[in-house]
Design a protein around this motif. Structure first.
Motif, PDB file in Angstrom:
ATOM      1  N   PHE A   1      40.423  33.348  43.289  1.00  0.00           N
ATOM      2  CA  PHE A   1      39.268  32.652  43.864  1.00  0.00           C
ATOM      3  C   PHE A   1      38.259  32.351  42.765  1.00  0.00           C
ATOM      4  CE2 PHE A   1      35.783  35.729  43.736  1.00  0.00           C
ATOM      5  CZ  PHE A   1      36.456  36.902  43.430  1.00  0.00           C
ATOM      6  N   LEU A   2      37.323  31.489  43.101  1.00  0.00           N
ATOM      7  CA  LEU A   2      36.234  31.164  42.182  1.00  0.00           C
ATOM      8  C   LEU A   2      34.932  31.723  42.763  1.00  0.00           C
ATOM      9  CD1 LEU A   2      37.201  27.471  41.370  1.00  0.00           C
ATOM     10  CD2 LEU A   2      37.393  29.448  39.849  1.00  0.00           C
TER      11      LEU A   2
ATOM     12  N   GLU B   1      37.356  36.062  64.265  1.00  0.00           N
ATOM     13  CA  GLU B   1      37.426  35.733  62.840  1.00  0.00           C
ATOM     14  C   GLU B   1      36.047  35.293  62.350  1.00  0.00           C
ATOM     15  OE1 GLU B   1      40.811  33.290  60.419  1.00  0.00           O
ATOM     16  OE2 GLU B   1      39.649  32.130  61.848  1.00  0.00           O
ATOM     17  N   VAL B   2      35.661  35.730  61.155  1.00  0.00           N
ATOM     18  CA  VAL B   2      34.352  35.349  60.600  1.00  0.00           C
ATOM     19  C   VAL B   2      34.503  34.896  59.148  1.00  0.00           C
ATOM     20  CG1 VAL B   2      32.843  36.734  62.087  1.00  0.00           C
ATOM     21  CG2 VAL B   2      33.908  37.812  60.088  1.00  0.00           C
ATOM     22  N   ALA B   3      33.579  33.999  58.760  1.00  0.00           N
ATOM     23  CA  ALA B   3      33.532  33.550  57.358  1.00  0.00           C
ATOM     24  C   ALA B   3      32.759  34.587  56.558  1.00  0.00           C
ATOM     25  CB  ALA B   3      32.817  32.208  57.276  1.00  0.00           C
ATOM     26  N   ILE B   4      33.349  35.080  55.471  1.00  0.00           N
ATOM     27  CA  ILE B   4      32.666  36.058  54.626  1.00  0.00           C
ATOM     28  C   ILE B   4      32.908  35.692  53.151  1.00  0.00           C
ATOM     29  CG2 ILE B   4      32.464  38.504  53.949  1.00  0.00           C
ATOM     30  CD1 ILE B   4      31.560  38.108  56.840  1.00  0.00           C
ATOM     31  N   SER B   5      31.834  35.678  52.382  1.00  0.00           N
ATOM     32  CA  SER B   5      31.940  35.363  50.953  1.00  0.00           C
ATOM     33  C   SER B   5      32.668  36.488  50.229  1.00  0.00           C
ATOM     34  CB  SER B   5      30.549  35.234  50.342  1.00  0.00           C
ATOM     35  OG  SER B   5      29.819  34.274  51.039  1.00  0.00           O
ATOM     36  N   ILE B   6      33.304  36.127  49.141  1.00  0.00           N
ATOM     37  CA  ILE B   6      33.973  37.147  48.325  1.00  0.00           C
ATOM     38  C   ILE B   6      32.931  37.695  47.348  1.00  0.00           C
ATOM     39  CG2 ILE B   6      35.917  37.599  46.780  1.00  0.00           C
ATOM     40  CD1 ILE B   6      36.987  34.783  47.971  1.00  0.00           C
ATOM     41  N   SER B   7      32.820  39.025  47.284  1.00  0.00           N
ATOM     42  CA  SER B   7      31.736  39.609  46.482  1.00  0.00           C
ATOM     43  C   SER B   7      32.239  40.371  45.261  1.00  0.00           C
ATOM     44  CB  SER B   7      30.867  40.534  47.351  1.00  0.00           C
ATOM     45  OG  SER B   7      31.616  41.605  47.862  1.00  0.00           O
ATOM     46  N   SER B   8      33.554  40.320  45.003  1.00  0.00           N
ATOM     47  CA  SER B   8      34.078  41.096  43.874  1.00  0.00           C
ATOM     48  C   SER B   8      34.251  40.235  42.626  1.00  0.00           C
ATOM     49  CB  SER B   8      35.396  41.768  44.257  1.00  0.00           C
ATOM     50  OG  SER B   8      36.257  40.846  44.881  1.00  0.00           O
TER      51      SER B   8
ATOM     52  N   PRO C   1      29.211  26.211  40.106  1.00  0.00           N
ATOM     53  CA  PRO C   1      29.751  25.541  38.923  1.00  0.00           C
ATOM     54  C   PRO C   1      29.387  26.293  37.646  1.00  0.00           C
ATOM     55  CG  PRO C   1      27.957  24.279  39.872  1.00  0.00           C
ATOM     56  CD  PRO C   1      28.079  25.512  40.688  1.00  0.00           C
ATOM     57  N   VAL C   2      30.272  27.176  37.249  1.00  0.00           N
ATOM     58  CA  VAL C   2      30.031  28.051  36.094  1.00  0.00           C
ATOM     59  C   VAL C   2      29.853  27.216  34.829  1.00  0.00           C
ATOM     60  CG1 VAL C   2      30.960  30.002  34.789  1.00  0.00           C
ATOM     61  CG2 VAL C   2      31.451  29.797  37.221  1.00  0.00           C
ATOM     62  N   GLU C   3      30.649  26.147  34.713  1.00  0.00           N
ATOM     63  CA  GLU C   3      30.613  25.324  33.497  1.00  0.00           C
ATOM     64  C   GLU C   3      29.243  24.685  33.287  1.00  0.00           C
ATOM     65  OE1 GLU C   3      32.915  24.884  31.124  1.00  0.00           O
ATOM     66  OE2 GLU C   3      34.057  26.453  32.150  1.00  0.00           O
ATOM     67  N   ALA C   4      28.568  24.342  34.402  1.00  0.00           N
ATOM     68  CA  ALA C   4      27.271  23.658  34.295  1.00  0.00           C
ATOM     69  C   ALA C   4      26.250  24.535  33.570  1.00  0.00           C
ATOM     70  CB  ALA C   4      26.750  23.311  35.690  1.00  0.00           C
ATOM     71  N   GLY C   5      26.474  25.854  33.583  1.00  0.00           N
ATOM     72  CA  GLY C   5      25.514  26.760  32.959  1.00  0.00           C
ATOM     73  C   GLY C   5      25.818  27.070  31.506  1.00  0.00           C
ATOM     74  N   LYS C   6      26.990  26.657  31.032  1.00  0.00           N
ATOM     75  CA  LYS C   6      27.384  27.001  29.644  1.00  0.00           C
ATOM     76  C   LYS C   6      26.402  26.391  28.645  1.00  0.00           C
ATOM     77  CE  LYS C   6      31.636  29.033  30.156  1.00  0.00           C
ATOM     78  NZ  LYS C   6      32.933  28.443  30.459  1.00  0.00           N
TER      79      LYS C   6
ATOM     80  N   ILE D   1      27.782  36.586  38.570  1.00  0.00           N
ATOM     81  CA  ILE D   1      27.143  37.460  37.573  1.00  0.00           C
ATOM     82  C   ILE D   1      28.224  38.150  36.733  1.00  0.00           C
ATOM     83  CG2 ILE D   1      25.639  39.482  37.231  1.00  0.00           C
ATOM     84  CD1 ILE D   1      24.171  38.619  39.848  1.00  0.00           C
ATOM     85  N   TYR D   2      29.283  38.637  37.393  1.00  0.00           N
ATOM     86  CA  TYR D   2      30.391  39.251  36.636  1.00  0.00           C
ATOM     87  C   TYR D   2      30.974  38.262  35.632  1.00  0.00           C
ATOM     88  CZ  TYR D   2      30.719  43.076  40.105  1.00  0.00           C
ATOM     89  OH  TYR D   2      30.481  44.144  40.914  1.00  0.00           O
ATOM     90  N   SER D   3      31.193  37.018  36.081  1.00  0.00           N
ATOM     91  CA  SER D   3      31.808  36.010  35.199  1.00  0.00           C
ATOM     92  C   SER D   3      30.914  35.724  33.999  1.00  0.00           C
ATOM     93  CB  SER D   3      32.006  34.688  35.934  1.00  0.00           C
ATOM     94  OG  SER D   3      32.954  34.824  36.910  1.00  0.00           O
ATOM     95  N   ILE D   4      29.615  35.591  34.267  1.00  0.00           N
ATOM     96  CA  ILE D   4      28.682  35.268  33.179  1.00  0.00           C
ATOM     97  C   ILE D   4      28.617  36.433  32.180  1.00  0.00           C
ATOM     98  CG2 ILE D   4      26.220  34.963  32.674  1.00  0.00           C
ATOM     99  CD1 ILE D   4      26.084  33.268  35.277  1.00  0.00           C
ATOM    100  N   LEU D   5      28.549  37.659  32.694  1.00  0.00           N
ATOM    101  CA  LEU D   5      28.440  38.806  31.786  1.00  0.00           C
ATOM    102  C   LEU D   5      29.722  39.000  30.971  1.00  0.00           C
ATOM    103  CD1 LEU D   5      26.371  41.415  33.854  1.00  0.00           C
ATOM    104  CD2 LEU D   5      25.608  39.901  32.010  1.00  0.00           C
ATOM    105  N   ARG D   6      30.849  38.623  31.556  1.00  0.00           N
ATOM    106  CA  ARG D   6      32.121  38.759  30.826  1.00  0.00           C
ATOM    107  C   ARG D   6      32.160  37.792  29.645  1.00  0.00           C
ATOM    108  NH1 ARG D   6      35.239  39.143  34.707  1.00  0.00           N
ATOM    109  NH2 ARG D   6      35.537  41.357  34.451  1.00  0.00           N
ATOM    110  N   ASN D   7      31.492  36.658  29.796  1.00  0.00           N
ATOM    111  CA  ASN D   7      31.500  35.602  28.782  1.00  0.00           C
ATOM    112  C   ASN D   7      30.070  35.374  28.304  1.00  0.00           C
ATOM    113  OD1 ASN D   7      32.582  33.592  27.258  1.00  0.00           O
ATOM    114  ND2 ASN D   7      32.844  32.137  28.949  1.00  0.00           N
TER     115      ASN D   7
END
Ligand code: FAD
Ligand code: FES
Length: 287
Positions: A50-51, A65-72, A114-119, A139-145
């Protein structure tokens, strides 16, 4: 990229209406009415990816059934976290599940931050309440990179100190020199030494470089509306701002119309929108 400028990933399942059985590995209470379900994807969804910002449809057999964001963390795919606020039928029944129980999952759905927009830019994340859940993977993605970005600012507001989500992580980010973490609560208690006030009061502690800052916002709609006004006062161009919206969902694939938001369906074009696409809808109560 989707037409609205936010990235979209292919659905994990060939048929997006098929629900996959997954096992609960852990259920952790974050506060009195919010818990995180950690799901073991096991053999059911070995290729699931997932993104940040995307959501799943979480199905409790016989209930709904419910819509739930992925938080990991998107880089850790063995388990998948969903942080859930107990508000009604399905979320209350999910709160009564335990380790080893099987629930259903389909997804991921929707657009992503859009992670790329912040690079190469400064990043400002503004969030309130459960809104931190869909932003945590970002936040995890940004801190990893981390080297790919300028300043990283996380602004988070909760109703009270005990309502704050992910308190261990908030403290960790607070002690991490790579991220400027500002937390506020509407009502303090005897232990609270931080800011008191709504999340927009945190803007008085920072100076943003308007031309060079990308902003990601998620929280109650009223909070997002006032955050947008604050960003406009500070001269942040609308095309540098992204918001995540919520509406009731049923199909999650653009068929049923339940999630209509103005001329768009949140399950297809959202939940993450660039501000210019929805700015005119934010002030309209009936939507
Ligand atoms: C894209 C997306 C991502 C979401 N991510 C999360 C998440 O990460 N964590 C989380 O806890 N919730 C999230 N939600 C909201 C979640 O889907 C609803 O809270 C859930 O459907 C409530 O179901 P229920 O059966 O427990 O409540 P119900 O019995 O259906 O309703 C309880 C009350 O909540 C209201 N309600 C139901 N759904 C919504 C909604 N979507 N928005 C506003 N009010 C609603 C109802 O009108 C009612 O007043 C998300 C919703 C969307 C669309
Ligand atoms: S949930 Fe059916 S169209 Fe979006």
């Amino acid at each position: 990229m989707s037409p609205n400028g936010a990235a979209v990933v292919a659905q994990a399942a060939a048929d997006p209406m098929v629900t996959h059985p997954v096992m609960i590995r852990k259920l952790i209470w974050e506060n009195d009415d919010t818990f995180t379900l950690s799901l073991d994807l096991g053999d059911a969804l070995p290729d699931y990816r997932f993104l940040p910002g995307q959501f799943n449809m979480v199905y409790l057999y016989g209930t709904g059934e419910v819509a739930i964001s992925i938080s990991s963390d998107p880089a850790k795919t063995a388990t998948l976290d969903h942080t859930i606020h107990r508000v009604g039928t399905v979320t209350t029944a999910l709160a009564q599940r335990k380790r080893g129980d099987v629930i259903g999952l389909r997804g991921p759905f929707g657009s992503s931050w859009p992670v790329e927009a912040g690079k190469g830019k400064d990043i400002c994340i503004v969030t309130g309440g459960i809104g931190l859940a869909p932003l945590r993977p970002l936040i995890y993605s940004i801190l990893r990179n981390r080297d790919a970005y300028g300043r990283v600012i996380v602004m988070y507001g909760g109703r009270s100190p005990l309502d704050l989500l992910y308190r261990v992580e908030l403290e960790k980010w607070g002690n991490d020199h790579r991220v400027e973490t500002l937390v506020t609560v509407d009502r303090g208690d005897s232990s609270w030494k931080g800011n008191i006030g709504v999340v927009t009061t945190l803007f008085s502690y920072i100076k943003l470089d308007a031309r060079n800052t990308v902003v990601y916002v998620c929280g109650p709609e009223v909070m997002m509306k006032y955050t947008v006004v604050e960003l406009e006062h500070r001269g942040i161009p609308a095309e540098q701002v992204y918001l995540s919206m919520e509406r009731n969902m049923k199909c999650a694939i653009g068929f049923c119309g339940h999630c209509q938001f103005g001329p768009t369906f949140i399950c297809k074009e959202g939940p993450v929108y660039p501000l210019p696409k929805i700015r005119h809808l934010l002030d309209r109560k009936e939507l």
